[in-house]
Motif scaffolding. Structure first.
Motif, PDB file in Angstrom:
ATOM      1  N   ALA A 167       0.829  -1.212   0.000  1.00 35.63           N
ATOM      2  CA  ALA A 167       0.000   0.000   0.000  1.00 35.63           C
ATOM      3  C   ALA A 167       0.863   1.261   0.000  1.00 35.63           C
ATOM      4  CB  ALA A 167      -0.927  -0.010   1.216  1.00 35.63           C
ATOM      5  N   ILE A 168       1.938   1.272   0.776  1.00 36.51           N
ATOM      6  CA  ILE A 168       2.817   2.444   0.818  1.00 36.51           C
ATOM      7  C   ILE A 168       3.515   2.637  -0.526  1.00 36.51           C
ATOM      8  CG2 ILE A 168       4.889   3.388   1.891  1.00 36.51           C
ATOM      9  CD1 ILE A 168       4.008   2.032   4.493  1.00 36.51           C
ATOM     10  N   VAL A 169       3.976   1.540  -1.133  1.00 37.59           N
ATOM     11  CA  VAL A 169       4.630   1.636  -2.444  1.00 37.59           C
ATOM     12  C   VAL A 169       3.653   2.149  -3.495  1.00 37.59           C
ATOM     13  CG1 VAL A 169       5.684   0.294  -4.295  1.00 37.59           C
ATOM     14  CG2 VAL A 169       6.371  -0.102  -1.927  1.00 37.59           C
ATOM     15  N   VAL A 170       2.427   1.636  -3.467  1.00 39.74           N
ATOM     16  CA  VAL A 170       1.419   2.092  -4.438  1.00 39.74           C
ATOM     17  C   VAL A 170       1.141   3.575  -4.261  1.00 39.74           C
ATOM     18  CG1 VAL A 170      -1.006   1.873  -5.100  1.00 39.74           C
ATOM     19  CG2 VAL A 170       0.365  -0.169  -4.740  1.00 39.74           C
ATOM     20  N   LEU A 171       1.069   4.033  -3.023  1.00 38.12           N
ATOM     21  CA  LEU A 171       0.853   5.460  -2.781  1.00 38.12           C
ATOM     22  C   LEU A 171       2.030   6.295  -3.279  1.00 38.12           C
ATOM     23  CD1 LEU A 171      -0.688   5.334   0.793  1.00 38.12           C
ATOM     24  CD2 LEU A 171      -1.792   6.293  -1.229  1.00 38.12           C
ATOM     25  N   CYS A 172       3.243   5.765  -3.139  1.00 41.77           N
ATOM     26  CA  CYS A 172       4.430   6.522  -3.567  1.00 41.77           C
ATOM     27  C   CYS A 172       4.524   6.630  -5.088  1.00 41.77           C
ATOM     28  CB  CYS A 172       5.690   5.880  -3.008  1.00 41.77           C
ATOM     29  SG  CYS A 172       5.858   6.014  -1.209  1.00 41.77           S
ATOM     30  N   ILE A 173       4.068   5.614  -5.806  1.00 42.49           N
ATOM     31  CA  ILE A 173       4.168   5.629  -7.268  1.00 42.49           C
ATOM     32  C   ILE A 173       2.897   6.117  -7.933  1.00 42.49           C
ATOM     33  CG2 ILE A 173       5.848   3.753  -7.236  1.00 42.49           C
ATOM     34  CD1 ILE A 173       3.650   1.854  -8.096  1.00 42.49           C
ATOM     35  N   SER A 174       1.929   6.589  -7.138  1.00 43.79           N
ATOM     36  CA  SER A 174       0.689   7.094  -7.713  1.00 43.79           C
ATOM     37  C   SER A 174       0.945   8.401  -8.460  1.00 43.79           C
ATOM     38  CB  SER A 174      -0.362   7.309  -6.623  1.00 43.79           C
ATOM     39  OG  SER A 174      -0.679   6.099  -5.982  1.00 43.79           O
ATOM     40  N   LYS A 175      -0.065   8.835  -9.188  1.00 47.74           N
ATOM     41  CA  LYS A 175       0.046  10.087  -9.926  1.00 47.74           C
ATOM     42  C   LYS A 175       0.258  11.256  -8.971  1.00 47.74           C
ATOM     43  CE  LYS A 175      -2.941   8.529 -13.695  1.00 47.74           C
ATOM     44  NZ  LYS A 175      -4.196   8.774 -14.435  1.00 47.74           N
ATOM     45  N   LYS A 176       0.950  12.267  -9.459  1.00 48.38           N
ATOM     46  CA  LYS A 176       1.297  13.401  -8.610  1.00 48.38           C
ATOM     47  C   LYS A 176       0.062  14.109  -8.082  1.00 48.38           C
ATOM     48  CE  LYS A 176       3.930  17.720  -8.623  1.00 48.38           C
ATOM     49  NZ  LYS A 176       4.754  18.639  -9.425  1.00 48.38           N
ATOM     50  N   GLU A 177      -0.961  14.283  -8.942  1.00 47.20           N
ATOM     51  CA  GLU A 177      -2.156  14.993  -8.498  1.00 47.20           C
ATOM     52  C   GLU A 177      -2.928  14.193  -7.453  1.00 47.20           C
ATOM     53  OE1 GLU A 177      -2.974  12.990 -12.511  1.00 47.20           O
ATOM     54  OE2 GLU A 177      -1.438  14.257 -11.595  1.00 47.20           O
ATOM     55  N   GLN A 178      -2.752  12.867  -7.451  1.00 51.81           N
ATOM     56  CA  GLN A 178      -3.418  12.054  -6.440  1.00 51.81           C
ATOM     57  C   GLN A 178      -2.639  12.048  -5.139  1.00 51.81           C
ATOM     58  OE1 GLN A 178      -3.678   7.605  -6.758  1.00 51.81           O
ATOM     59  NE2 GLN A 178      -5.856   8.007  -6.970  1.00 51.81           N
ATOM     60  N   LYS A 179      -1.315  11.979  -5.228  1.00 50.47           N
ATOM     61  CA  LYS A 179      -0.502  11.978  -4.022  1.00 50.47           C
ATOM     62  C   LYS A 179      -0.632  13.280  -3.253  1.00 50.47           C
ATOM     63  CE  LYS A 179       3.440  10.891  -5.942  1.00 50.47           C
ATOM     64  NZ  LYS A 179       4.879  10.550  -6.051  1.00 50.47           N
ATOM     65  N   GLU A 180      -0.920  14.377  -3.934  1.00 47.75           N
ATOM     66  CA  GLU A 180      -0.970  15.679  -3.291  1.00 47.75           C
ATOM     67  C   GLU A 180      -2.327  15.986  -2.673  1.00 47.75           C
ATOM     68  OE1 GLU A 180       0.272  18.494  -6.172  1.00 47.75           O
ATOM     69  OE2 GLU A 180       2.398  17.952  -6.057  1.00 47.75           O
ATOM     70  N   THR A 181      -3.279  15.052  -2.719  1.00 48.96           N
ATOM     71  CA  THR A 181      -4.582  15.281  -2.117  1.00 48.96           C
ATOM     72  C   THR A 181      -4.518  15.046  -0.611  1.00 48.96           C
ATOM     73  OG1 THR A 181      -5.234  12.991  -2.524  1.00 48.96           O
ATOM     74  CG2 THR A 181      -5.781  14.612  -4.223  1.00 48.96           C
ATOM     75  N   THR A 182      -5.406  15.717   0.106  1.00 51.14           N
ATOM     76  CA  THR A 182      -5.456  15.580   1.558  1.00 51.14           C
ATOM     77  C   THR A 182      -5.852  14.178   1.967  1.00 51.14           C
ATOM     78  OG1 THR A 182      -6.113  17.907   1.649  1.00 51.14           O
ATOM     79  CG2 THR A 182      -6.449  16.599   3.627  1.00 51.14           C
ATOM     80  N   PHE A 183      -6.814  13.607   1.257  1.00 50.94           N
ATOM     81  CA  PHE A 183      -7.329  12.289   1.629  1.00 50.94           C
ATOM     82  C   PHE A 183      -6.235  11.229   1.567  1.00 50.94           C
ATOM     83  CE2 PHE A 183      -9.362   8.234   0.593  1.00 50.94           C
ATOM     84  CZ  PHE A 183     -10.312   8.149   1.605  1.00 50.94           C
ATOM     85  N   THR A 238      -3.043  11.666   1.706  1.00 49.14           N
ATOM     86  CA  THR A 238      -2.056  11.912   2.752  1.00 49.14           C
ATOM     87  C   THR A 238      -2.464  11.203   4.036  1.00 49.14           C
ATOM     88  OG1 THR A 238      -1.527  14.072   1.778  1.00 49.14           O
ATOM     89  CG2 THR A 238      -0.864  13.698   4.065  1.00 49.14           C
ATOM     90  N   LEU A 239      -3.747  11.263   4.371  1.00 46.26           N
ATOM     91  CA  LEU A 239      -4.254  10.549   5.538  1.00 46.26           C
ATOM     92  C   LEU A 239      -4.190   9.037   5.339  1.00 46.26           C
ATOM     93  CD1 LEU A 239      -7.351  12.798   6.357  1.00 46.26           C
ATOM     94  CD2 LEU A 239      -5.142  12.781   7.500  1.00 46.26           C
ATOM     95  N   VAL A 240      -4.465   8.573   4.108  1.00 47.37           N
ATOM     96  CA  VAL A 240      -4.369   7.134   3.824  1.00 47.37           C
ATOM     97  C   VAL A 240      -2.937   6.649   4.032  1.00 47.37           C
ATOM     98  CG1 VAL A 240      -4.565   5.384   2.023  1.00 47.37           C
ATOM     99  CG2 VAL A 240      -6.339   7.105   2.262  1.00 47.37           C
ATOM    100  N   CYS A 241      -1.972   7.442   3.580  1.00 44.72           N
ATOM    101  CA  CYS A 241      -0.565   7.083   3.783  1.00 44.72           C
ATOM    102  C   CYS A 241      -0.227   7.039   5.269  1.00 44.72           C
ATOM    103  CB  CYS A 241       0.336   8.083   3.059  1.00 44.72           C
ATOM    104  SG  CYS A 241       2.084   7.647   3.068  1.00 44.72           S
ATOM    105  N   GLY A 242      -0.740   7.996   6.036  1.00 46.16           N
ATOM    106  CA  GLY A 242      -0.537   7.969   7.481  1.00 46.16           C
ATOM    107  C   GLY A 242      -1.153   6.734   8.117  1.00 46.16           C
ATOM    108  N   MET A 243      -2.310   6.326   7.623  1.00 47.27           N
ATOM    109  CA  MET A 243      -2.950   5.110   8.126  1.00 47.27           C
ATOM    110  C   MET A 243      -2.106   3.874   7.815  1.00 47.27           C
ATOM    111  SD  MET A 243      -5.625   3.527   9.477  1.00 47.27           S
ATOM    112  CE  MET A 243      -7.147   4.455   9.356  1.00 47.27           C
ATOM    113  N   ALA A 244      -1.576   3.784   6.596  1.00 43.06           N
ATOM    114  CA  ALA A 244      -0.759   2.624   6.214  1.00 43.06           C
ATOM    115  C   ALA A 244       0.514   2.545   7.067  1.00 43.06           C
ATOM    116  CB  ALA A 244      -0.407   2.701   4.733  1.00 43.06           C
ATOM    117  N   ILE A 245       1.157   3.671   7.297  1.00 34.87           N
ATOM    118  CA  ILE A 245       2.374   3.678   8.125  1.00 34.87           C
ATOM    119  C   ILE A 245       2.045   3.293   9.563  1.00 34.87           C
ATOM    120  CG2 ILE A 245       4.189   5.148   9.058  1.00 34.87           C
ATOM    121  CD1 ILE A 245       4.092   6.741   6.452  1.00 34.87           C
ATOM    122  N   THR A 246       0.926   3.800  10.082  1.00 36.89           N
ATOM    123  CA  THR A 246       0.511   3.455  11.440  1.00 36.89           C
ATOM    124  C   THR A 246       0.229   1.964  11.580  1.00 36.89           C
ATOM    125  OG1 THR A 246      -0.443   5.669  11.698  1.00 36.89           O
ATOM    126  CG2 THR A 246      -1.151   3.979  13.259  1.00 36.89           C
TER     127      THR A 246
END
Length: 433
Positions: free
Chosen positions: A29-45, A47-55
């Motif tokens: 999940a973290i890798v998929v978030l890192c390689i996602s499109k730039k406009e998707q990675k920069e969304t607030t939602f 960012t919270l999903v990435c925080g959830m995956a790391i947690t």
């Protein structure tokens, strides 16, 4: 309470499997978030999903290895300090994950129901600030038993530590109710925000459908108006369904633990004082349900990524095709070609070329007929006395499919508003002079 450890090979395999699946899922999940499109990675939602995956990843790595080591050694591998650390990890990562999920629900509620406020105040910086505040607040909440407000104790069968949810002292009972109350409030806010977002999306789609219907009724034809754009984008719908599925998984996994906290603290002390034996099996079942939440969350996110699933299926198909072709190549190396197969291949080539020639001839005929019809209509128009080349109207634009239906329904000439008859042309627009 009996803390005797009952070592079972089945429990060891289950714990190791859960640990492996949880780590693998969160890493993907973290890798998929890192390689996602730039406009998707920069969304607030997200960012919270990435925080959830790391947690979830940290929670799995801090707790599961201790359980596995306990099963392997047939005893608790550390003393009271390890028990305090394990209990703090269980409390912290449970409440932190719940808080982040609640923040995701509030973010979606503001984005859909209060779009202007959201566009002015909510961004990635705000999301990072919310994550920081969430971590700090949950650290303060979960470290209280280490300073006397509550207790960390070992639970049956001696493989895990958690708060003392059958505390006899008032401070321990207050902390149990405090932690359970915070979890209950976060669950309630998450559910209410999701219901509000769902209601808003359904209302928007209904209003859009009503507008479409009214416009089509006024125009008496749907084809004269372009399709109205959807109120919500596909990305917002994807975020909504991701949040809904993660909330469902969270409720199934976390509600039993919250219920056990309240039930044990409300009825446990009196029941133990009366000589009753606590229900340790239900406690163990509740904590196991809670352990599944950080394992299932990343897989829910991965399954909600439609493009990721399509790419995975496509790669599986390619791999299967390569294996299949490799088997055929091996068979072909040992099988001599026959004259019948050569004749079949030649015949298939002749058939394919014949089909291509027929399709080309049919398309040429259709084009010739359309050109002839257009030329005939143009000659008819220029023969009129009031013809002028700059007074052409092109309001009746029809698609090829629609005009085909119109031609089949009205084989005769169509009459215009000025009383002149016009002949509709298949594949072209007809002109009003």
């Amino acid at each position: 309470m009996s803390n005797s450890l009952r070592l079972e090979s089945k429990s060891l395999v289950t714990s190791a499997t859960m640990f492996a699946v949880g780590v693998l899922g969160n890493l993907i999940a973290i890798v998929v978030l890192c390689i996602s499109k730039k406009e998707q990675k920069e969304t607030t939602f997200y960012t919270l999903v990435c925080g959830m995956a790391i947690t979830d990843l940290l929670g799995t790595c801090f707790t599961s290895p201790v359980v596995i080591a306990t099963y392997v050694a047939s005893r608790w591998p550390g003393g009271a300090l390890l028990c305090h650390f394990f209990s703090f990890s269980m409390l912290f990562f449970g409440s932190a994950g719940t808080s982040i999920l609640c923040a995701m629900a509030v973010e979606r509620y503001l984005a859909i129901n209060h779009a202007y406020f959201y566009s002015q105040h909510i961004d990635r910086t705000m999301a990072r600030f919310v994550l920081l505040v969430t971590y700090l607040a949950n650290i303060v909440l979960c470290i209280m038993p280490s300073f006397g407000f509550g207790q960390h104790v070992k639970h049956f069968p001696g493989t895990w530590c958690f708060l003392n949810w059958r505390a006899m002292d008032p401070l321990g009972a207050c902390y149990s109710f405090l932690y359970g109350g915070v979890m209950l409030v976060l669950i309630a806010v998450t559910v209410l925000c999701n219901l509000a977002v769902c209601r808003s999306l359904v209302g928007m789609n209904q209003r859009t459908g009503i507008v479409r219907t009214e416009l089509c009724e006024q125009a008496a034809s749907r084809r004269l108006f372009p399709r109205l754009p959807s109120v919500t984008s596909a990305a917002e719908i994807q975020m909504f369904w991701l949040l809904i599925l993660m909330t469902i998984v969270f409720l199934i996994c976390s509600i039993p633990l919250v219920v056990r906290i309240f039930v044990n603290q409300l009825y446990g002390p009196a029941y133990i004082s009366a000589g009753g034996k606590p229900d340790y099996r239900s406690d163990l079942l509740a904590i196991r349900f809670a352990s599944f939440n950080p394992i299932l969350d990343p897989w829910v996110y991965i399954l909600c990524r439609k493009n990721l699933l399509l790419k995975g299926c496509e790669r599986l198909k390619r791999a299967a095709a390569r294996v299949k072709d490799g088997g055929r190549a091996n068979i072909g190396q040992h099988t001599p070609p026959s004259s019948h197969s050569i004749d079949t291949s030649y015949a298939s080539i002749r058939t394919a070329s014949y089909k291509n020639g027929v399709e080309l001839e049919v398309s040429n005929r259709n084009k010739s007929f359309a050109d002839f019809a257009m030329r005939q209509a143009w000659e008819y128009d220029i023969a009129r006395a009031n013809f002028h080349p700059f007074s052409v109207e092109a309001t009746a634009m029809l698609t090829v499919e629609d005009e085909g239906v119109a031609d089949s329904k009205h084989p005769g000439a169509a009459t215009s508003s000025t009383g002149r008859s016009t002949t509709p042309l298949s594949g072209h627009c007809y002109l009003h002079v």
